[in-house]
Motif scaffolding. Structure first.
Motif, PDB file in Angstrom:
ATOM      1  N   VAL A 269       0.841  -1.192   0.000  1.00 44.40           N
ATOM      2  CA  VAL A 269       0.000   0.000   0.000  1.00 44.40           C
ATOM      3  C   VAL A 269       0.878   1.243   0.000  1.00 44.40           C
ATOM      4  CG1 VAL A 269      -1.851   1.256   1.146  1.00 44.40           C
ATOM      5  CG2 VAL A 269      -1.763  -1.237   1.312  1.00 44.40           C
ATOM      6  N   ALA A 270       0.586   2.180  -0.894  1.00 45.50           N
ATOM      7  CA  ALA A 270       1.239   3.493  -0.930  1.00 45.50           C
ATOM      8  C   ALA A 270       0.129   4.539  -0.835  1.00 45.50           C
ATOM      9  CB  ALA A 270       2.037   3.668  -2.214  1.00 45.50           C
ATOM     10  N   VAL A 291      -0.913  -4.158  -5.642  1.00 42.85           N
ATOM     11  CA  VAL A 291      -0.640  -2.851  -5.038  1.00 42.85           C
ATOM     12  C   VAL A 291      -1.913  -2.018  -4.994  1.00 42.85           C
ATOM     13  CG1 VAL A 291       0.599  -0.666  -5.330  1.00 42.85           C
ATOM     14  CG2 VAL A 291       1.778  -2.825  -5.758  1.00 42.85           C
ATOM     15  N   CYS A 292      -2.110  -1.325  -3.864  1.00 45.39           N
ATOM     16  CA  CYS A 292      -3.101  -0.263  -3.743  1.00 45.39           C
ATOM     17  C   CYS A 292      -2.335   1.047  -3.591  1.00 45.39           C
ATOM     18  CB  CYS A 292      -3.991  -0.457  -2.520  1.00 45.39           C
ATOM     19  SG  CYS A 292      -4.869  -2.017  -2.449  1.00 45.39           S
ATOM     20  N   ARG A 308      -4.066  -1.011  -8.243  1.00 39.92           N
ATOM     21  CA  ARG A 308      -5.361  -0.342  -8.263  1.00 39.92           C
ATOM     22  C   ARG A 308      -5.265   0.976  -7.501  1.00 39.92           C
ATOM     23  NH1 ARG A 308     -11.086  -3.332  -7.422  1.00 39.92           N
ATOM     24  NH2 ARG A 308     -10.101  -4.480  -9.138  1.00 39.92           N
ATOM     25  N   GLN A 309      -5.684   2.054  -8.158  1.00 38.76           N
ATOM     26  CA  GLN A 309      -5.681   3.358  -7.502  1.00 38.76           C
ATOM     27  C   GLN A 309      -6.934   3.515  -6.655  1.00 38.76           C
ATOM     28  OE1 GLN A 309      -5.336   6.715 -10.183  1.00 38.76           O
ATOM     29  NE2 GLN A 309      -4.538   8.036  -8.549  1.00 38.76           N
ATOM     30  N   ARG A 318      -9.929   0.358   3.005  1.00 34.76           N
ATOM     31  CA  ARG A 318     -10.282  -0.860   3.748  1.00 34.76           C
ATOM     32  C   ARG A 318     -11.037  -1.841   2.853  1.00 34.76           C
ATOM     33  NH1 ARG A 318     -13.462   1.190   7.801  1.00 34.76           N
ATOM     34  NH2 ARG A 318     -11.491   1.875   8.738  1.00 34.76           N
ATOM     35  N   ALA A 319     -11.941  -1.341   2.042  1.00 35.72           N
ATOM     36  CA  ALA A 319     -12.707  -2.215   1.157  1.00 35.72           C
ATOM     37  C   ALA A 319     -11.792  -2.952   0.188  1.00 35.72           C
ATOM     38  CB  ALA A 319     -13.751  -1.402   0.398  1.00 35.72           C
ATOM     39  N   GLU A 320     -10.783  -2.250  -0.322  1.00 36.40           N
ATOM     40  CA  GLU A 320      -9.848  -2.884  -1.255  1.00 36.40           C
ATOM     41  C   GLU A 320      -8.976  -3.910  -0.542  1.00 36.40           C
ATOM     42  OE1 GLU A 320      -8.162  -3.697  -4.940  1.00 36.40           O
ATOM     43  OE2 GLU A 320     -10.030  -2.706  -4.349  1.00 36.40           O
ATOM     44  N   LEU A 321      -8.526  -3.584   0.662  1.00 34.16           N
ATOM     45  CA  LEU A 321      -7.716  -4.531   1.430  1.00 34.16           C
ATOM     46  C   LEU A 321      -8.515  -5.775   1.804  1.00 34.16           C
ATOM     47  CD1 LEU A 321      -5.831  -2.053   3.808  1.00 34.16           C
ATOM     48  CD2 LEU A 321      -4.897  -3.259   1.815  1.00 34.16           C
TER      49      LEU A 321
END
Length: 400
Positions: A269-270, A291-292, A308-309, A318-321
């Motif tokens: 995550v960045a 990667v997010c 994914r941006q 949080r939803a992406e994780l």
């Protein structure tokens, strides 16, 4: 060709690591001056055979450093002085020109929308930057975003060449043994889902946003792994405690082995507010991680399903994780990204730029001499006019 690289410091950071990789691949005779803090990257550079001199500056306004740097450059009789990062640009560009160096240029790594290397873009900062820029022949921008910001700041577009940062893809390849070793050393279960981030700990990186987003997901089987050091460390530790997440967030400090740290992760995550390139995102992709990211100019115009941006909001992140935790993505390196960013090609393009700029200066000097000869009554001299710099090709990935 003798090239002197001048950099503000050599602690662990993106620009510092880029310089180390460039030096490992340049075809020229190179040396390095660090204005102060010749840290772990200095040891890496020395170990590879390039001399490093620490100027030992004690403050930003130590004017005597200008004389020290001028004397060192003059004694070395360098063909090129190449400055990296704001403070070194302010000192090295005039010192090199006063020492008679044929070619003076800089790489701009870290100009943001509102800050340059974590310092606010005040009128004084801008005035010093542009005044010293007048002593420079060219500026390398590490991305088109950086180029646009430089032009908006007042640097002439004709003096800017875009050469991206590079990645040594093969050195970041996933190593299962390193994954097991790192997890064991930090007490992370072998089967845990690990959310990670690497880099300098400063407010722009928003590590607290990552922790806040991940906090409801954390437990024995889900951890956050933060690698890096910086001035934001204590605040981040306190914020983690306030979120009740201390038992499941590991602050690992500085770790030299980036490939091993990335191997220990399951998602990278960045969450930066702003970036000039996004090197850590590319390193994570080279390790095969999903990667997010909130911003990464290096991926502008690059289509890849591996990154994914997301907006800079803990709920969205949080939803992406959670999606990645519930359906883990297998490791895979996106070829479409690394067709652009092989370090060997980037170093070759930089070496080529030195030669082009020196040749252009030589032609310009010949034309001036010809005009002087005509003005003195001599025969007209038909001299070739300088050719513009060749456009920057898209670097190809190095063979692994």
């Amino acid at each position: 060709m003798k090239v002197l690289h001048v950099i503000t410091g050599l602690d662990a950071g993106g620009a510092e690591i880029q310089l180390a990789m460039l030096l490992e691949r340049t075809r020229h005779e190179a040396s390095v001056v660090s204005l102060y803090n010749a840290g772990p990257i200095a040891e890496r550079i020395r170990a590879a055979g390039t001399p490093v001199h620490d100027l030992g500056m004690r403050s930003n306004t130590q004017v005597s450093a200008l004389y020290d740097l001028w004397r060192l450059i003059r004694a070395g009789r360098y063909d090129v002085v190449h400055a990296h990062l704001y403070r070194s640009q302010i000192y090295a560009r005039p010192a090199a020109r006063l020492a008679g160096t044929p070619l003076v240029l800089t790489t701009e790594h870290s100009i943001g929308e509102t800050h340059i290397e974590r310092r606010p873009m005040t009128r004084r900062v801008r005035a010093l930057y542009l005044a010293s820029e007048r002593f420079s022949d060219a500026t390398i921008a590490v991305s088109d975003v950086v180029r646009e910001r430089l032009v908006a700041w007042g640097v002439p577009d004709r003096k800017i060449v875009t050469i991206p940062n590079g990645i040594d893809v093969s050195s970041l390849a996933f190593d299962p043994a390193a994954r097991a070793r790192v997890r064991a050393s930090f007490g992370i279960p072998a089967d845990a889902f690990v959310i990670g981030t690497l880099g300098r700990l400063d407010p722009n990186k928003r590590v607290d946003l990552i922790v806040e987003a991940a906090a409801p997901l954390l437990g024995p089987g889900v951890k956050v792994f933060v690698v890096g050091r910086g001035e934001d460390h204590d605040r981040l530790v306190a914020r983690t405690a306030a979120l009740g997440a201390s038992d499941h967030v590991i602050f690992a400090g500085f770790q030299a082995d980036t490939a091993a740290m990335l191997a220990a992760l399951d998602v990278y995550v960045a969450a930066s507010v702003q970036e000039t390139f996004g090197l850590s995102v590319l390193e994570a992709l080279a390790s095969g991680l999903p990667v997010c990211y909130t911003t990464c100019p290096a991926l502008d115009g690059v289509s890849t399903g591996r990154a994914r941006q997301v907006v800079g909001d803990p709920v969205a992140l949080r939803a992406e994780l959670q999606r990645l935790r519930d359906a883990p993505a297998p490791r895979a390196v996106p070829v479409e990204v690394f067709d652009r960013y092989g370090m060997g090609a980037v170093a070759g393009r930089t070496d080529q730029l030195y030669a082009e700029l020196l040749a252009a200066r030589a032609r310009a000097g010949s034309r001036r001499a010809g005009r002087a000869l005509q003005g003195a009554g001599g025969a007209a001299t038909d001299l070739p006019s300088p050719t513009p710099l060749s456009p920057t090709p898209a670097p190809r990935a190095e063979a692994s």
